[in-house]
Design an enzyme around this catalytic site. Structure first.
Site, mmCIF file in Angstrom:
data_model
loop_
_atom_site.group_PDB
_atom_site.id
_atom_site.type_symbol
_atom_site.label_atom_id
_atom_site.label_comp_id
_atom_site.label_asym_id
_atom_site.label_seq_id
_atom_site.Cartn_x
_atom_site.Cartn_y
_atom_site.Cartn_z
ATOM 1 N N LEU A 45 -12.421 -8.455 14.350
ATOM 2 C CA LEU A 45 -11.910 -7.104 14.505
ATOM 3 C C LEU A 45 -13.072 -6.157 14.786
ATOM 4 O O LEU A 45 -14.239 -6.534 14.668
ATOM 5 C CB LEU A 45 -11.175 -6.668 13.237
ATOM 6 C CG LEU A 45 -9.982 -7.530 12.820
ATOM 7 C CD1 LEU A 45 -9.412 -7.036 11.502
ATOM 8 C CD2 LEU A 45 -8.912 -7.524 13.908
ATOM 9 N N SER A 46 -12.750 -4.910 15.121
ATOM 10 C CA SER A 46 -13.818 -3.943 15.359
ATOM 11 C C SER A 46 -14.733 -3.851 14.146
ATOM 12 O O SER A 46 -15.960 -3.775 14.290
ATOM 13 C CB SER A 46 -13.234 -2.567 15.677
ATOM 14 O OG SER A 46 -12.507 -2.592 16.878
ATOM 15 N N GLU A 47 -14.146 -3.824 12.942
ATOM 16 C CA GLU A 47 -14.946 -3.821 11.713
ATOM 17 C C GLU A 47 -14.247 -4.584 10.597
ATOM 18 O O GLU A 47 -13.013 -4.629 10.526
ATOM 19 C CB GLU A 47 -15.248 -2.400 11.222
ATOM 20 C CG GLU A 47 -16.379 -1.697 11.942
ATOM 21 C CD GLU A 47 -15.875 -0.807 13.055
ATOM 22 O OE1 GLU A 47 -16.623 -0.609 14.040
ATOM 23 O OE2 GLU A 47 -14.742 -0.310 12.947
ATOM 24 N N THR A 48 -15.087 -5.151 9.731
ATOM 25 C CA THR A 48 -14.670 -5.767 8.477
ATOM 26 C C THR A 48 -15.542 -5.174 7.386
ATOM 27 O O THR A 48 -16.750 -4.999 7.575
ATOM 28 C CB THR A 48 -14.861 -7.291 8.520
ATOM 29 O OG1 THR A 48 -13.982 -7.850 9.502
ATOM 30 C CG2 THR A 48 -14.581 -7.941 7.172
ATOM 31 N N HIS A 77 -12.923 4.471 10.778
ATOM 32 C CA HIS A 77 -11.671 3.846 10.350
ATOM 33 C C HIS A 77 -11.865 2.912 9.153
ATOM 34 O O HIS A 77 -10.945 2.783 8.331
ATOM 35 C CB HIS A 77 -10.947 3.194 11.539
ATOM 36 C CG HIS A 77 -11.119 1.738 11.743
ATOM 37 N ND1 HIS A 77 -12.244 1.186 12.308
ATOM 38 C CD2 HIS A 77 -10.277 0.702 11.482
ATOM 39 C CE1 HIS A 77 -12.082 -0.122 12.375
ATOM 40 N NE2 HIS A 77 -10.915 -0.449 11.891
#
Length: 296
Positions: A45-48, A77
């Site tokens: 994902l874009s971030e974890t 986010h």
């Protein structure tokens, strides 16, 4: 290493499978940086994020943020989504204070009339800082546009940050729709501008008054395009306020992710303060998945 609980949430949306997905892993103090990075790559994902005990017991948590390839100092986010996940587990959580590499982030949890969390408002950890400008043809090359597509009447493409730096450029609506990132051009630009960091993120927008549409590209970090980027839209709002010296505050409704089929809505306010222009961003969240991850 025991199994660690995780949740995924869609952020900056009220519709499941819209907005920007985030994975929130609770725990992991014993994990190495390499394992955390591998987990982030696994989620893809874009971030974890990993929610860890705070260094200061007066704070809510220490939060580490990873994109697909590296740790990040700040991202919007993940702050909204992490607060939402923690508030879902703790009915008494109304405010949160997160320790991140870029500083301290203060968050207000938003709940509905039944007390169920629906989102959060996040104060960016740093005031707006503006860096060097970038020739329009450089941005055009990275996005396969013509140099004339880059609008420079209000400002040239410029590096801006409230904790995480982006090259910000204005386009018209038709050019925004035609953006097509060129990976080779991003690599060439990074070689020319190594000071922009390994991510070399480009945030472009078009404007109709206080309503904006935006797109963000960071292919060198594995994010070909991001559905919603709080840490880019916050400095964008700050930049626009800085161009209006008569205004003390400006609030923007920012739409992102439209071209990806993951529409997102960010409410961003920039204010002049004694230490510079500060930005606050807010958004809603929708829970998607829960599970456990074996990091051993």
């Amino acid at each position: 290493m025991p199994l660690l609980p995780f949740s995924t949430v869609d952020v900056f949306t009220e519709t499941r499978f819209g907005g920007n997905p985030l994975a929130v892993v609770v725990g992991g103090e014993g994990l190495s940086d390499a394992v955390m990075q591998a987990v982030a790559a696994e989620f893809n994902l874009s971030e974890t994020v990993f929610v860890l005990p705070p260094a200061d017991p007066a704070h809510t948590a220490r939060v580490r943020i990873f994109n697909r390839t590296e740790e990040m100092a700040f991202a919007g986010h993940p702050m909204v989504g992490t607060a939402f996940v923690l508030a879902t587990a703790d009915a008494d959580l109304g405010t949160a204070t997160f320790e991140i590499p870029a500083g301290i982030v203060h968050i207000e949890v938003e709940r509905n009339a039944a007390g169920v969390p629906v989102g959060a408002s996040v104060a960016a950890p740093q005031p707006l800082s503006l860096g060097e400008t970038v020739p329009p043809e450089v941005v055009a090359r990275m996005l396969r546009l013509a140099p004339g597509d880059i609008l420079v009447t209000a400002h040239p493409p410029i590096l801006a940050s409230v904790g995480n730096a982006y090259v910000i450029a204005e386009l018209d609506e038709t050019a925004l729709a035609r953006c097509d990132p060129d990976l080779a051009a991003f690599r060439e630009t990074l070689a020319e501008y190594p000071q922009f960091g390994t991510r070399l993120s480009v945030h472009v927008y078009c404007r109709q008054g206080r309503t904006l549409r935006a797109r963000m590209f960071a292919p060198l970090a594995g994010t070909w395009e991001d559905p919603a980027t709080g840490s880019a839209n916050a400095p964008l709002a700050g930049l626009l306020l800085s161009l209006d010296p008569a205004a003390e505050e400006a609030r923007f409704e920012i739409h992102q992710g439209i071209e990806m089929g993951r529409p997102s809505l960010l409410d961003v306010t920039a204010r002049r303060t004694p230490d510079g222009i500060r930005a606050t961003l807010r958004g809603t969240c929708v829970p998607v998945m829960k599970g456990e991850i074996d990091c051993g």
